[in-house]
Write a protein that holds these residues in place. Sequence first.
Motif, mmCIF file in Angstrom:
data_model
loop_
_atom_site.group_PDB
_atom_site.id
_atom_site.type_symbol
_atom_site.label_atom_id
_atom_site.label_comp_id
_atom_site.label_asym_id
_atom_site.label_seq_id
_atom_site.Cartn_x
_atom_site.Cartn_y
_atom_site.Cartn_z
ATOM 1 N N LEU A 1 0.882 -1.149 0.016
ATOM 2 C CA LEU A 1 0.084 -0.152 -0.067
ATOM 3 C C LEU A 1 0.718 1.022 -0.063
ATOM 4 O O LEU A 1 0.518 2.146 -0.663
ATOM 5 N N VAL A 2 1.766 1.245 0.788
ATOM 6 C CA VAL A 2 2.882 2.384 0.913
ATOM 7 C C VAL A 2 3.536 2.626 -0.510
ATOM 8 O O VAL A 2 3.727 3.779 -0.882
ATOM 9 N N MET A 3 4.103 1.669 -1.011
ATOM 10 C CA MET A 3 4.834 1.545 -2.415
ATOM 11 C C MET A 3 3.967 2.173 -3.409
ATOM 12 O O MET A 3 4.452 2.761 -4.205
ATOM 13 N N THR A 4 2.766 1.628 -3.446
ATOM 14 C CA THR A 4 1.920 1.990 -4.692
ATOM 15 C C THR A 4 1.458 3.255 -4.436
ATOM 16 O O THR A 4 1.488 4.199 -5.362
ATOM 17 N N ALA A 5 1.219 3.737 -3.176
ATOM 18 C CA ALA A 5 0.558 5.085 -2.952
ATOM 19 C C ALA A 5 1.946 6.089 -3.318
ATOM 20 O O ALA A 5 1.705 7.242 -4.077
ATOM 21 N N LEU A 6 3.292 5.885 -3.087
ATOM 22 C CA LEU A 6 4.379 6.593 -3.596
ATOM 23 C C LEU A 6 4.506 6.670 -4.908
ATOM 24 O O LEU A 6 4.763 7.775 -5.560
ATOM 25 N N TRP A 7 4.342 5.460 -5.687
ATOM 26 C CA TRP A 7 4.667 5.678 -6.968
ATOM 27 C C TRP A 7 3.441 6.283 -7.879
ATOM 28 O O TRP A 7 3.597 6.917 -8.616
ATOM 29 N N THR B 1 7.063 14.262 -12.343
ATOM 30 C CA THR B 1 8.266 14.578 -11.981
ATOM 31 C C THR B 1 9.215 14.169 -13.143
ATOM 32 O O THR B 1 9.055 13.425 -14.079
ATOM 33 N N PRO B 2 10.357 14.828 -13.213
ATOM 34 C CA PRO B 2 11.303 14.368 -14.394
ATOM 35 C C PRO B 2 11.926 12.886 -13.991
ATOM 36 O O PRO B 2 11.788 12.378 -12.836
ATOM 37 N N GLY B 3 12.321 12.316 -15.212
ATOM 38 C CA GLY B 3 12.924 11.101 -14.931
ATOM 39 C C GLY B 3 13.942 10.726 -13.880
ATOM 40 O O GLY B 3 13.918 9.573 -13.269
ATOM 41 N N ARG B 4 14.758 11.684 -13.683
ATOM 42 C CA ARG B 4 15.654 11.296 -12.546
ATOM 43 C C ARG B 4 15.233 11.215 -11.139
ATOM 44 O O ARG B 4 15.393 10.463 -10.286
ATOM 45 N N VAL B 5 14.202 12.249 -10.950
ATOM 46 C CA VAL B 5 13.430 12.042 -9.824
ATOM 47 C C VAL B 5 12.713 10.918 -9.547
ATOM 48 O O VAL B 5 12.590 10.510 -8.562
ATOM 49 N N VAL B 6 11.858 10.500 -10.623
ATOM 50 C CA VAL B 6 11.192 9.179 -10.332
ATOM 51 C C VAL B 6 12.221 8.121 -10.170
ATOM 52 O O VAL B 6 11.607 6.920 -9.477
ATOM 53 N N GLY B 7 13.402 8.174 -10.695
ATOM 54 C CA GLY B 7 14.146 7.116 -10.284
ATOM 55 C C GLY B 7 14.393 7.037 -8.733
ATOM 56 O O GLY B 7 14.987 5.916 -8.318
ATOM 57 N N LEU B 8 14.219 7.958 -8.046
ATOM 58 C CA LEU B 8 14.417 7.945 -6.644
ATOM 59 C C LEU B 8 13.343 7.456 -5.878
ATOM 60 O O LEU B 8 13.397 7.279 -4.653
ATOM 61 N N VAL B 9 12.131 7.317 -6.446
ATOM 62 C CA VAL B 9 10.936 6.826 -5.816
ATOM 63 C C VAL B 9 11.084 5.500 -5.329
ATOM 64 O O VAL B 9 10.689 5.216 -3.925
ATOM 65 N N GLY B 10 11.916 4.430 -6.004
ATOM 66 C CA GLY B 10 12.014 3.155 -5.511
ATOM 67 C C GLY B 10 12.828 3.122 -4.049
ATOM 68 O O GLY B 10 12.166 2.582 -3.139
ATOM 69 N N PRO B 11 13.801 3.851 -3.957
ATOM 70 C CA PRO B 11 14.653 3.792 -2.630
ATOM 71 C C PRO B 11 14.066 4.470 -1.644
ATOM 72 O O PRO B 11 14.086 3.954 -0.526
ATOM 73 N N LEU B 12 13.352 5.653 -1.882
ATOM 74 C CA LEU B 12 12.711 6.340 -0.935
ATOM 75 C C LEU B 12 11.384 5.634 -0.478
ATOM 76 O O LEU B 12 11.278 5.448 0.722
ATOM 77 N N ALA B 13 10.578 4.811 -1.464
ATOM 78 C CA ALA B 13 9.672 3.986 -0.895
ATOM 79 C C ALA B 13 10.348 3.019 -0.014
ATOM 80 O O ALA B 13 9.595 2.497 1.097
ATOM 81 N N MET B 14 11.385 2.271 -0.177
ATOM 82 C CA MET B 14 11.979 1.222 0.603
ATOM 83 C C MET B 14 12.185 1.751 2.279
ATOM 84 O O MET B 14 11.931 1.164 3.081
#
Length: 82
Positions: free
Chosen positions: A36-42, A50-63
Amino acid sequence: MRALVSLIGAALVMITLRDLFHTLWHPTRHGGLSRLVMTALWRTARRLRTPGRVVGLVGPLAMVTVVGMWAFTVVLGWAVVY
């Protein structure tokens, strides 16, 4: 009343530990709370466009967010029990 509050705290700890187990060690690797948390963040990142570079940080931020959520809910549960 105290017993009910302690049961709520114990339930919170058990739900969190179940989610942790299902996310880390279960063969399907799907815990309800962490998913639920990971889906909400994505979804939030996708809606913000957001630009591609920022979207790449969503995975580590979600973890990091999921691990922080686990720690917070276990501490909160034990605090309620105490």
